[in-house]
Design a protein around this motif. Structure first.
Motif, mmCIF file in Angstrom:
data_model
loop_
_atom_site.group_PDB
_atom_site.id
_atom_site.type_symbol
_atom_site.label_atom_id
_atom_site.label_comp_id
_atom_site.label_asym_id
_atom_site.label_seq_id
_atom_site.Cartn_x
_atom_site.Cartn_y
_atom_site.Cartn_z
ATOM 1 N N SER A 45 103.217 133.716 132.027
ATOM 2 C CA SER A 45 104.305 132.750 132.143
ATOM 3 C C SER A 45 105.527 133.505 132.665
ATOM 4 O O SER A 45 105.500 134.727 132.817
ATOM 5 N N GLY A 46 106.592 132.786 132.940
ATOM 6 C CA GLY A 46 107.835 133.411 133.371
ATOM 7 C C GLY A 46 107.704 134.195 134.664
ATOM 8 O O GLY A 46 106.957 133.824 135.572
ATOM 9 N N PRO A 47 108.406 135.324 134.766
ATOM 10 C CA PRO A 47 108.385 136.129 135.995
ATOM 11 C C PRO A 47 106.997 136.627 136.378
ATOM 12 O O PRO A 47 106.680 136.742 137.566
ATOM 13 N N ARG A 49 104.142 135.091 135.878
ATOM 14 C CA ARG A 49 103.467 133.956 136.520
ATOM 15 C C ARG A 49 103.973 133.767 137.939
ATOM 16 O O ARG A 49 103.183 133.552 138.873
ATOM 17 N N GLN A 50 105.286 133.847 138.115
ATOM 18 C CA GLN A 50 105.863 133.609 139.434
ATOM 19 C C GLN A 50 105.383 134.638 140.451
ATOM 20 O O GLN A 50 105.160 134.326 141.623
ATOM 21 N N ALA A 51 105.213 135.882 139.988
ATOM 22 C CA ALA A 51 104.729 136.927 140.887
ATOM 23 C C ALA A 51 103.359 136.568 141.456
ATOM 24 O O ALA A 51 103.099 136.755 142.647
ATOM 25 N N MET A 52 102.473 136.053 140.616
ATOM 26 C CA MET A 52 101.158 135.646 141.099
ATOM 27 C C MET A 52 101.244 134.347 141.899
ATOM 28 O O MET A 52 100.550 134.182 142.910
ATOM 29 N N ALA A 53 102.100 133.433 141.472
ATOM 30 C CA ALA A 53 102.237 132.168 142.194
ATOM 31 C C ALA A 53 102.639 132.400 143.641
ATOM 32 O O ALA A 53 102.157 131.718 144.556
ATOM 33 N N LYS A 69 94.296 126.315 143.391
ATOM 34 C CA LYS A 69 95.147 125.526 142.499
ATOM 35 C C LYS A 69 95.459 126.394 141.280
ATOM 36 O O LYS A 69 94.571 126.705 140.486
ATOM 37 N N PHE A 70 96.703 126.784 141.147
ATOM 38 C CA PHE A 70 97.112 127.783 140.154
ATOM 39 C C PHE A 70 97.722 127.101 138.935
ATOM 40 O O PHE A 70 98.683 126.336 139.050
ATOM 41 N N LEU A 71 97.179 127.412 137.754
ATOM 42 C CA LEU A 71 97.649 126.813 136.509
ATOM 43 C C LEU A 71 97.936 127.895 135.475
ATOM 44 O O LEU A 71 97.122 128.792 135.270
ATOM 45 N N SER A 72 99.086 127.804 134.827
ATOM 46 C CA SER A 72 99.409 128.702 133.727
ATOM 47 C C SER A 72 98.885 128.073 132.439
ATOM 48 O O SER A 72 99.232 126.931 132.113
ATOM 49 N N CYS A 347 101.985 144.254 141.521
ATOM 50 C CA CYS A 347 102.361 145.247 140.511
ATOM 51 C C CYS A 347 103.845 145.583 140.576
ATOM 52 O O CYS A 347 104.473 145.827 139.539
ATOM 53 N N LEU A 348 104.404 145.575 141.768
ATOM 54 C CA LEU A 348 105.837 145.820 141.909
ATOM 55 C C LEU A 348 106.631 144.679 141.296
ATOM 56 O O LEU A 348 107.611 144.903 140.568
ATOM 57 N N ALA A 349 106.213 143.448 141.552
ATOM 58 C CA ALA A 349 106.924 142.281 141.013
ATOM 59 C C ALA A 349 106.836 142.231 139.490
ATOM 60 O O ALA A 349 107.760 141.761 138.823
ATOM 61 N N GLN A 350 105.716 142.721 138.930
ATOM 62 C CA GLN A 350 105.558 142.721 137.472
ATOM 63 C C GLN A 350 105.987 144.056 136.849
ATOM 64 O O GLN A 350 105.807 144.266 135.653
#
Length: 450
Positions: A45-47, A49-53, A69-72, A347-350
């Motif tokens: 969730s949060g950042p 999740r956004q990195a993968m989205a 289709k991406f679901l958290s 990995c950089l985004a997370q």
């Protein structure tokens, strides 16, 4: 990652997209024309999740055959097991590698060996400490996303105030406790104001302390070893804290410890000088610690000097559940994410390090965490460990946490707590292990036919 693997995957992926050899396609699978829809469940969730989205959006835009289709999804372990048992799983799921033994034993996953072989994906493409977590029963069950490695984090200001070299952390348990004595501050009323270190802060890896004492909590096959030499040494070390500082003062200190993700975190407040943590700490320090907070990262001390550099490496991974409608397409997406460009962006985004064997220098230049190479080096080390692949490790971990609480409260000695734990957990493990032995050969045949 070696160039041949990239080339082979590129040919395979192009073939998938160009010729569309899909299985089980229906009208419900279409979006925007002839695209196959694959459903991807992820626990983030949060950042994170956004990195993968962002990468999912890039994949969807990069070709016109597959749509992800991406679901958290919260509580993903339980929901994925139920969905698989019910015959309606997603095509891709993001899980913890530590859960692969349970998922695979229960027949909830699709072995990835044939897919990986066709894509040219090999063990040498990854850090051994990462690949080792993904293989259970000699089968590959997932491919990695973002890994972590645990390390000692210390407050340099507190070191300096105690007359310690702020750039020289302890290397052995004996040195850790010598530093602890110098860093700990107790007022005239007997209240603990600052602790050099506390094994139960944060207490997330209570079941793995034996790693830094040269052992494990099982024999790797059919027996729990809670009363083994390494685990007993770890429990006696933990018991030394209430013996030295008193049960009451320690309980009072812990009750005043704030929420982890807040400015009240005892490490950020300067109430605990040293803690076992991972690369995510950079983000929390940026958000919750004082602006002038000085910190360092190094291997956590070990009982013996020759084991200095031991670390617990953990990893998130992507799996294809058993019964997924589109396993070929699901693997095409997973394999795309394994390419260096995508993996490094994720990995950089997370704020993690890459699980790939080869990493670009630009990744480290762009990474904001000044200590990211320390975590990476720990994961590269032959001393790197990962969670035991025992069927009952989750139950063992919870039970060990309770045993350590009893020791910290002075309710039981290390010997009593370990003996009772051994009896409970060996009984539980043996039942599950014996049940597995009854179906093992049949399950192996099923996997080989998938």
């Amino acid at each position: 990652m070696p160039a041949p693997r990239v080339l082979i995957f590129g040919v395979i992926f192009a073939g998938i997209v160009a010729f569309g050899f899909w299985l089980g396609e229906t009208a419900d699978d279409q979006v925007g024309g002839d695209r196959i829809v694959i459903e991807y469940w992820e626990k983030w969730s949060g950042p994170e999740r956004q990195a993968m989205a962002d990468l999912v959006d890039e994949f969807n835009a990069s070709q016109d055959r597959i749509y992800v289709k991406f679901l958290s999804v919260s509580n993903i372990t339980r929901k994925l097991m139920l969905a698989t048992a019910g015959g309606n799983p997603p095509d891709v799921a993001g899980v913890w590698a530590a859960d692969l033994p349970v998922f695979s034993t229960n027949g909830a996953l699709t072995p990835l060996n044939p897919y990986a072989e066709r894509a040219g994906i090999e063990p040498g493409d990854y850090l051994p400490s990462v690949w080792g977590q993904l293989v259970v029963y000699d089968r590959l069950w997932g491919l990695p996303t973002t890994p972590s490695a645990n390390a000692l984090h210390w407050n340099k200001r507190l070191f300096r105030e105690a007359g310690l070299d702020p750039d020289k952390p302890p290397r052995t348990i004996a040195e850790l406790e010598a530093y602890n004595d110098r860093l700990t501050r107790i007022n005239d009323e007997g209240d603990i104001l600052v602790l050099g270190h506390l094994p139960t802060e944060p207490g997330w890896w209570n079941a793995n302390w034996s790693f830094w004492f040269g052992g494990d909590v099982w024999n790797g096959e059919d027996a729990v070893t809670a009363t083994g030499e390494a685990n007993m040494a770890a429990l006696k070390w933990i018991a030394s804290y209430p013996e030295r500082y008193g049960v009451g003062p320690l309980l009072g200190f812990r009750q005043l410890s704030g929420v982890f993700a807040s400015p009240e975190n005892p490490f950020f407040r300067g109430r605990v000088a040293m803690a076992l943590q991972g690369p995510w700490m950079y983000n929390f320090i940026q958000n919750f610690a004082p602006d002038d907070f000085e910190w360092g990262v190094a291997p956590f001390p070990s009982l013996k000097a020759e084991n200095y550099g031991t670390s617990l490496v953990e990893c998130d991974c992507l799996v294809i559940p058993r019964g997924a409608r589109h396993p070929e397409e699901a693997f095409a997406f997973i394999a795309w994410l394994q390419e260096p460009a995508q993996m490094e962006r994720l990995c950089l985004a997370q704020l993690k390090f890459s699980p790939l064997a080869q990493v670009s220098e630009d990744f480290y230049v762009r990474h904001p965490n000044p200590h990211i190479r320390v975590y990476r080096h720990l994961a590269e080390s032959p001393l790197a460990r990962w969670r035991p692949q025992m069927l009952t490790f989750n139950e063992f971990s919870a039970d060990m946490g309770s045993a350590i609480d009893d020791i910290m409260r002075g309710a039981e000695s290390p010997e009593q707590a370990a003996g009772e734990l051994q009896e409970r957990q060996q009984g539980l493990f043996k039942r599950k292990y014996d049940n597995w032995q009854k179906v093992r050969d049949e399950r192996m045949k099923e996997w080989d036919q998938q």
